[in-house]
Enzyme design. Sequence first.
Site, PDB file in Angstrom:
ATOM      1  N   THR A  58      45.533 -33.298 -96.382  1.00 25.72           N
ATOM      2  CA  THR A  58      46.161 -33.060 -97.684  1.00 25.72           C
ATOM      3  C   THR A  58      44.805 -33.249 -98.343  1.00 25.72           C
ATOM      4  O   THR A  58      44.221 -32.303 -98.628  1.00 25.72           O
ATOM      5  CB  THR A  58      47.080 -33.953 -97.788  1.00 25.72           C
ATOM      6  N   THR A  97      50.256 -31.163-109.860  1.00 25.34           N
ATOM      7  CA  THR A  97      50.068 -30.153-110.980  1.00 25.34           C
ATOM      8  C   THR A  97      49.006 -29.100-110.661  1.00 25.34           C
ATOM      9  O   THR A  97      48.341 -29.126-109.489  1.00 25.34           O
ATOM     10  CB  THR A  97      49.833 -30.966-112.481  1.00 25.34           C
ATOM     11  N   GLU A 145      40.459 -41.413-101.155  1.00 26.36           N
ATOM     12  CA  GLU A 145      40.323 -40.489-102.329  1.00 26.36           C
ATOM     13  C   GLU A 145      39.272 -41.056-103.039  1.00 26.36           C
ATOM     14  O   GLU A 145      39.313 -42.093-103.812  1.00 26.36           O
ATOM     15  CB  GLU A 145      41.700 -40.368-102.804  1.00 26.36           C
ATOM     16  N   ASN A 197      44.733 -38.282-108.099  1.00 25.08           N
ATOM     17  CA  ASN A 197      45.970 -38.616-108.197  1.00 25.08           C
ATOM     18  C   ASN A 197      46.816 -38.528-109.463  1.00 25.08           C
ATOM     19  O   ASN A 197      48.004 -38.573-109.525  1.00 25.08           O
ATOM     20  CB  ASN A 197      46.079 -40.185-107.815  1.00 25.08           C
ATOM     21  N   THR A 238      47.673 -45.347 -91.534  1.00 19.00           N
ATOM     22  CA  THR A 238      47.098 -44.024 -91.566  1.00 19.00           C
ATOM     23  C   THR A 238      48.478 -43.233 -92.130  1.00 19.00           C
ATOM     24  O   THR A 238      49.721 -43.443 -91.511  1.00 19.00           O
ATOM     25  CB  THR A 238      46.414 -43.709 -90.376  1.00 19.00           C
ATOM     26  N   LYS A 282      44.796 -38.260 -90.176  1.00 14.85           N
ATOM     27  CA  LYS A 282      44.442 -37.926 -91.506  1.00 14.85           C
ATOM     28  C   LYS A 282      44.924 -38.882 -92.244  1.00 14.85           C
ATOM     29  O   LYS A 282      45.521 -39.940 -91.792  1.00 14.85           O
ATOM     30  CB  LYS A 282      45.472 -36.572 -92.030  1.00 14.85           C
TER      31      LYS A 282
END
Lengths: 398, 398
Positions: free
Chosen positions: A150, A398, A271, A393, A187, A176
């Site tokens: 993702t 959006t 991230e 995030n 995870t 992932k």
Amino acid sequence: MPLKKNELLIPRGYLFSTARAGIKYQGRDDMGLIFSERPAAVAGVFTRNRVKAAPVVITRRRLQRGTGRAILVNSGNANACTGEQGFRDALLLSRELSRRLNIREGEVLLASTGVIGTPLPVDRMRNALSELTDGLKREGLKAIARAIMTTDTFEKYYSTRFRVGKTDVTLSGVAKGAGMIAPQMATMLSFVLTDAALSPETLKAALKEVVDDTFNCITVDGDMSTNDTVLIMANAASGAASIGKRYYRQFRDALYEVLDSLSRMIASDGEGATRLVTILVQEAKTRADAKRAALCIANSPLVKTAVYGRDANWGRIMAALGRSGARFRQERVKIMINNVEVVKGGLSTGRDDEAGRSMEENEEVVIHISLGEGKESSRVYTCDLTEEYIRINAEYRT
Amino acid sequence: MPLKKNELLIPRGYLFSTARAGIKYQGRDDMGLIFSERPAAVAGVFTRNRVKAAPVVITRRRLQRGTGRAILVNSGNANACTGEQGFRDALLLSRELSRRLNIREGEVLLASTGVIGTPLPVDRMRNALSELTDGLKREGLKAIARAIMTTDTFEKYYSTRFRVGKTDVTLSGVAKGAGMIAPQMATMLSFVLTDAALSPETLKAALKEVVDDTFNCITVDGDMSTNDTVLIMANAASGAASIGKRYYRQFRDALYEVLDSLSRMIASDGEGATRLVTILVQEAKTRADAKRAALCIANSPLVKTAVYGRDANWGRIMAALGRSGARFRQERVKIMINNVEVVKGGLSTGRDDEAGRSMEENEEVVIHISLGEGKESSRVYTCDLTEEYIRINAEYRT
């Protein structure tokens, strides 16, 4: 900061395929199928979140049989908080797949990752099933690692090989991660495949033991997903003797090697991360104290932003340690950052700048806290916290 | 996003001064002195962090006497993790100050905020003491609110007045917050002053009761400081009757009004915040369940970044609720964002876009979760998580 990649070995007796269903992402595969040519022992561990996605509920139930043949996975939609419809959608896909593969429906395991609360685009996914079953081939595990991404920036896989008697067996895993990563489970998704022979009971015991020290010791943001799933399949296709007590240790060590490597990859690809951070707490009174302290430091936004600023701000480490609940006396605490001792006897050594430079110069940051209270230790992988985490995030949907 | 400011009233019998010691910040006052012209009842609550700064340890001990005269505070240096030297420095300053004010040393209360682990620049601070004692004046509480700021973007104060019999009494508070803000204690520093008359026991009881519902219900980043200190002084200078059982409720309500207002200011000024966020959990089975859920949602980086993105991403709220440990059934959950119902019966109402617009258009975001399990509720203030938080905290020391 991709970690060194190793060769991806394909265990015998497995076939793979991926397809483009257009669930959320455009121009990339978003569904994957893992198929074992023969019935395999299966085991799994799942999120402990009270809110569980439909595939988690279904797959957990199916694992009770101990055997399975196929894993159907998708990215882009978590199928969580989707109510009755979510269950119907998941069951429709697994029924259809079992028919196409000519296996029992209970042998299909499901996993989903992505946005919560949006119904699956089940027609598009159903249409992709023929592509998946027709496209099954031996090479294709790496494509699975890509299809489940993702916000991950690189695909995560790791393989190892070991001997059972005179026979080579292979153990390979894909995973992932990226966000909403914390114990338990750490995870989002991981699939581990081996051609070794194990009973479902042994497989389950080994998975639980190893996951506790690996996937359950990583955290990106302390948030726990509704979908976290780790599945392991052992199909005995290597022809090697069954891993009983005799080879258990070897199997467990191999599994540790694979899951530890995947854990480091997941944490390093948190991230927006620029540094993989290892928090090692030693000389704690109990293992629980050590883990509590390590997790609290690993989840501290102030510690994580300091690492991002390459600032050896050990005061924040001490403050997180102090609120962790772990028992310690401040005057015994020793803190090392990348082997530079910044705190001794609870006080500054004046070497902050040196430690800051070592954070600048190294791909990894190891924060090593010694409590001087006992013999227990714990290790947690995390990453720094950057503006990029916020951007990812704040803009994810959006 | 400054909240509406009210008038700062000065309770009778207090004097204030600030000075520029150059501890860390340049060109601004960084020390403050609050002095009660007569002995006052005093009470306090402090960080529960195992690592406590020297002023916290000293002041907590001194409060056992129940009376005090002066509060000496500085910003720019926390005097935490500074070992024996930190205690000697703090005691030197309080001894010197008591001599200058001609009060007992035990009547001096201390508070510090700022960087951890660096020795106090005690000579510069000592030199500033004469400026502080010479400069005492009645108007100057607002200057104290400014002198205690670190990464705060506005000074925080709030006043109220109520009647005890026929006499007006005043209650005023100042606070600083911004980062490393979480229960227990929620605020770094707050000083509350009243000219009402209370016994130390009543003062202590009221403070504890109100702090639990205010300062202990705010969180910016989940990090807990080594220095958090709330002190309250009641010097009876209004001449009003003592607040016994008869006026307790009025006093408590006034104290609630002041501390609740300061709490909202602190949360709204969380480092880098663009929105004050109220998390209200209702219809929980127990109060502990409600608070656990509210705090878990308030501390979720994913919820906080979604608010920053004005994204009514209720899936993240549900996921945080699910890992909070609170008991609930997903199919009973209702979620409203700024009064727009986004989840009903655990499922999407399809009104996410409307809720997103309301987040865009309002200065505050209220996330209202109804569990449908019981009658208990809890309310937590927090703020969104932005790139600015990262920048502030990656660069704080450098």
